[in-house]
Scaffold this active site. Structure first.
Site, mmCIF file in Angstrom:
data_model
loop_
_atom_site.group_PDB
_atom_site.id
_atom_site.type_symbol
_atom_site.label_atom_id
_atom_site.label_comp_id
_atom_site.label_asym_id
_atom_site.label_seq_id
_atom_site.Cartn_x
_atom_site.Cartn_y
_atom_site.Cartn_z
ATOM 1 N N TRP A 70 0.855 -1.180 0.000
ATOM 2 C CA TRP A 70 0.000 0.000 0.000
ATOM 3 C C TRP A 70 0.896 1.237 0.000
ATOM 4 C CZ3 TRP A 70 -4.987 -0.018 -1.007
ATOM 5 C CH2 TRP A 70 -5.725 1.146 -0.797
ATOM 6 N N GLU A 88 -0.551 -5.121 8.801
ATOM 7 C CA GLU A 88 0.145 -6.404 8.697
ATOM 8 C C GLU A 88 1.612 -6.331 9.110
ATOM 9 O OE1 GLU A 88 -3.519 -6.351 6.900
ATOM 10 O OE2 GLU A 88 -1.875 -5.188 6.031
ATOM 11 N N CYS A 144 3.159 3.678 4.833
ATOM 12 C CA CYS A 144 2.753 5.069 4.627
ATOM 13 C C CYS A 144 1.232 5.119 4.717
ATOM 14 C CB CYS A 144 3.234 5.570 3.272
ATOM 15 S SG CYS A 144 2.722 7.269 2.934
ATOM 16 N N ASP A 165 -10.750 10.911 4.422
ATOM 17 C CA ASP A 165 -11.961 11.545 4.951
ATOM 18 C C ASP A 165 -12.663 10.728 6.026
ATOM 19 O OD1 ASP A 165 -11.623 13.673 3.195
ATOM 20 O OD2 ASP A 165 -12.745 12.660 1.598
ATOM 21 N N THR A 166 -12.125 9.552 6.338
ATOM 22 C CA THR A 166 -12.782 8.691 7.321
ATOM 23 C C THR A 166 -11.835 8.442 8.504
ATOM 24 O OG1 THR A 166 -11.963 6.611 6.405
ATOM 25 C CG2 THR A 166 -13.989 7.529 5.429
ATOM 26 N N HIS A 194 -10.593 5.779 9.380
ATOM 27 C CA HIS A 194 -9.712 4.631 9.095
ATOM 28 C C HIS A 194 -8.250 4.970 9.373
ATOM 29 C CE1 HIS A 194 -8.532 0.875 7.228
ATOM 30 N NE2 HIS A 194 -7.674 1.538 6.461
ATOM 31 N N PHE A 208 10.515 1.773 13.819
ATOM 32 C CA PHE A 208 9.240 2.276 13.284
ATOM 33 C C PHE A 208 9.520 3.253 12.140
ATOM 34 C CE2 PHE A 208 5.448 4.978 13.332
ATOM 35 C CZ PHE A 208 4.439 4.036 13.465
ATOM 36 N N ARG A 255 9.637 13.234 2.776
ATOM 37 C CA ARG A 255 10.356 12.438 3.771
ATOM 38 C C ARG A 255 11.107 11.254 3.156
ATOM 39 N NH1 ARG A 255 6.752 15.506 5.565
ATOM 40 N NH2 ARG A 255 6.679 16.253 7.701
#
Length: 154
Positions: A24, A57, A79, A84-85, A87, A112, A126
């Site tokens: 992702w 994961e 990343c 808008d939610t 989540h 991390f 970044r």
């Protein structure tokens, strides 16, 4: 005696480090992982890369890698870009708590390297832009933490 570290003087000799990145937002995580892998390899570390679907994961992957007893450190890259939610909040909280738990309870440092940003440009900044390269920084941190942990192994 100062037990700090200078990132330019770190050696990854005799270290095996796992790098785990997400699919992702791959355009970001690939850059982060590449910077880390180049830095680790240049320092003399052995590196193996793993890929998982998403940020949630990463904790599972890191735990399995730790359980293998083949690596001195694990770096996780993801990343999460705010949408808008809610989540975003759940994913960030889940991965942060998971990695924190592994660090508190485990024998191997887990670094991390998950970017939690408001937009894609902040993430790109970044990955070698104006905000530095978080992949390189994570690699330096992994070497420093393996060195730190080894001070207590005797």
């Amino acid at each position: 005696m100062n037990h700090g570290y200078n990132p330019q003087q770190l050696s990854g000799q005799d270290m095996a480090i796992a790098v785990v990145r997400t699919q992702w937002n791959e355009q970001i995580t690939t850059r982060l992982a590449s910077g880390a892998i180049e830095t680790l390899t240049a320092s003399g570390a052995d590196v193996e890369e793993f890929v998982v679907p998403g940020a949630v994961e990463l904790t599972y992957a890191a735990q399995r890698i730790i359980d293998s007893e083949q690596f001195d450190a694990v770096i996780v890259f993801g990343c999460v870009i705010k949408g808008d939610t809610p989540h975003f909040d759940y994913v960030c909280q889940s991965v942060t708590q998971g990695i924190t738990s592994l660090n508190a309870d485990g024998p191997v440092p887990v670094i991390f390297g998950v970017l939690t940003v408001l937009n894609e440009q902040q993430a790109l900044d970044r990955c070698g832009g104006p905000a530095g390269h978080k992949g390189i920084e994570a690699a330096q941190t992994a070497i420093a933490m393996v060195d730190f942990a080894r001070r207590f192994d005797d």
